[in-house]
Motif scaffolding. Structure first.
Motif, PDB file in Angstrom:
ATOM      1  N   ASP A 182      51.794  43.682  12.485  1.00 11.15           N
ATOM      2  CA  ASP A 182      51.872  42.665  11.442  1.00 11.15           C
ATOM      3  C   ASP A 182      52.670  41.495  11.992  1.00 11.15           C
ATOM      4  OD1 ASP A 182      52.096  41.123   9.169  1.00 11.15           O
ATOM      5  OD2 ASP A 182      53.220  42.607   8.005  1.00 11.15           O
ATOM      6  N   ILE A 239      52.940  51.677  14.044  1.00 16.47           N
ATOM      7  CA  ILE A 239      52.958  50.464  13.237  1.00 16.47           C
ATOM      8  C   ILE A 239      54.144  49.609  13.668  1.00 16.47           C
ATOM      9  CG2 ILE A 239      53.150  49.567  10.886  1.00 16.47           C
ATOM     10  CD1 ILE A 239      51.937  52.322  10.007  1.00 16.47           C
ATOM     11  N   SER A 292      49.899  57.521  14.116  1.00 10.55           N
ATOM     12  CA  SER A 292      49.904  56.083  13.841  1.00 10.55           C
ATOM     13  C   SER A 292      51.113  55.405  14.483  1.00 10.55           C
ATOM     14  CB  SER A 292      49.931  55.835  12.329  1.00 10.55           C
ATOM     15  OG  SER A 292      48.709  56.237  11.760  1.00 10.55           O
ATOM     16  N   SER A 321      48.460  55.239   5.891  1.00 10.18           N
ATOM     17  CA  SER A 321      48.043  55.999   7.061  1.00 10.18           C
ATOM     18  C   SER A 321      48.483  57.462   6.966  1.00 10.18           C
ATOM     19  CB  SER A 321      48.612  55.371   8.330  1.00 10.18           C
ATOM     20  OG  SER A 321      48.372  56.209   9.431  1.00 10.18           O
ATOM     21  N   LEU A 355      42.852  52.250   7.502  1.00 12.03           N
ATOM     22  CA  LEU A 355      44.206  52.797   7.440  1.00 12.03           C
ATOM     23  C   LEU A 355      44.202  54.309   7.282  1.00 12.03           C
ATOM     24  CD1 LEU A 355      45.913  50.109   5.184  1.00 12.03           C
ATOM     25  CD2 LEU A 355      46.290  50.473   7.628  1.00 12.03           C
ATOM     26  N   CYS A 377      55.786  39.603   9.719  1.00  7.94           N
ATOM     27  CA  CYS A 377      55.987  40.725   8.794  1.00  7.94           C
ATOM     28  C   CYS A 377      57.035  40.461   7.724  1.00  7.94           C
ATOM     29  CB  CYS A 377      56.346  41.986   9.561  1.00  7.94           C
ATOM     30  SG  CYS A 377      57.965  41.947  10.358  1.00  7.94           S
ATOM     31  N   LEU A 411      54.193  46.580   6.358  1.00  2.80           N
ATOM     32  CA  LEU A 411      54.520  47.675   7.271  1.00  2.80           C
ATOM     33  C   LEU A 411      54.701  48.966   6.496  1.00  2.80           C
ATOM     34  CD1 LEU A 411      57.147  45.923   9.580  1.00  2.80           C
ATOM     35  CD2 LEU A 411      54.711  46.283  10.026  1.00  2.80           C
ATOM     36  N   SER A 435      46.818  51.922  14.917  1.00  6.16           N
ATOM     37  CA  SER A 435      47.774  51.037  15.580  1.00  6.16           C
ATOM     38  C   SER A 435      47.700  49.728  14.825  1.00  6.16           C
ATOM     39  CB  SER A 435      47.399  50.808  17.043  1.00  6.16           C
ATOM     40  OG  SER A 435      47.535  51.994  17.771  1.00  6.16           O
ATOM     41  N   ALA A 436      48.827  49.292  14.287  1.00  2.00           N
ATOM     42  CA  ALA A 436      48.843  48.075  13.488  1.00  2.00           C
ATOM     43  C   ALA A 436      50.010  47.198  13.910  1.00  2.00           C
ATOM     44  CB  ALA A 436      48.954  48.412  12.008  1.00  2.00           C
ATOM     45  N   PHE A 440      51.273  50.048   5.232  1.00  2.00           N
ATOM     46  CA  PHE A 440      50.455  50.641   6.299  1.00  2.00           C
ATOM     47  C   PHE A 440      50.907  52.076   6.579  1.00  2.00           C
ATOM     48  CE2 PHE A 440      49.520  46.294   8.498  1.00  2.00           C
ATOM     49  CZ  PHE A 440      48.628  45.979   7.487  1.00  2.00           C
ATOM     50  N   PRO A 478      57.956  52.421  11.249  1.00  2.00           N
ATOM     51  CA  PRO A 478      57.514  51.204  11.939  1.00  2.00           C
ATOM     52  C   PRO A 478      58.627  50.607  12.782  1.00  2.00           C
ATOM     53  CG  PRO A 478      56.829  51.167   9.642  1.00  2.00           C
ATOM     54  CD  PRO A 478      57.769  52.321   9.801  1.00  2.00           C
ATOM     55  N   THR A 521      53.842  59.480   9.162  1.00  3.23           N
ATOM     56  CA  THR A 521      53.784  58.315  10.032  1.00  3.23           C
ATOM     57  C   THR A 521      55.169  58.015  10.599  1.00  3.23           C
ATOM     58  OG1 THR A 521      52.055  57.399   8.608  1.00  3.23           O
ATOM     59  CG2 THR A 521      53.108  55.873  10.149  1.00  3.23           C
TER      60      THR A 521
END
Length: 121
Positions: free
Chosen positions: A55, A78, A76, A71, A45, A58, A64, A52-53, A67, A107, A104
């Motif tokens: 979940d 997410i 990033s 990060s 992370l 979620c 989220l 790149s994540a 992350f 998400p 970041t």
């Protein structure tokens, strides 16, 4: 952020509201499981190139948010996905989310009940 720092920064009430209101915790993973996941992924992370994540499942977005905090990188990306449209629509609905102060990007959360839409279940 360390795992402890991330856990302390997240507004847990915003993500646990549904459980607290209904009393049904059968669909929520435990906080311990979330922290274990973060511990295993901690080094990845913090990648200098961003992450790149995705979940899957979620729910209300606790991981989220975690992350994004861990990060803290403008590169990033997410995302989260959940079949529970109500839970996914609440994901990251907290305007004071701790990740809002990171580099970041917010998400993205996708929601759909694939079983219902595709198979009529």
């Amino acid at each position: 952020h360390s795992v402890v720092g991330v856990a302390k920064a997240i507004n847990r009430f915003a993500f646990m509201r549904g459980i607290m209101e209904s009393g049904d915790d059968s669909v929520q993973a435990s906080l311990e499981m979330h922290l274990l996941t973060l511990t295993f992924l901690q080094q990845r992370l913090a990648s200098p190139g961003g992450i790149s994540a995705l979940d899957i499942g979620c729910g209300t977005g606790w991981l989220l948010e975690a992350f994004a905090l861990a990060s803290n990188n403008s590169n990033s990306r997410i995302s989260g996905f959940d079949l529970d449209v109500e839970a996914a629509s609440r994901a990251l609905s907290d305007p004071d989310a701790a990740s809002a102060a990171t580099e970041t990007p917010p998400p993205k959360v996708f929601q759909a009940n694939v079983l219902q839409e595709r198979f009529g279940l």
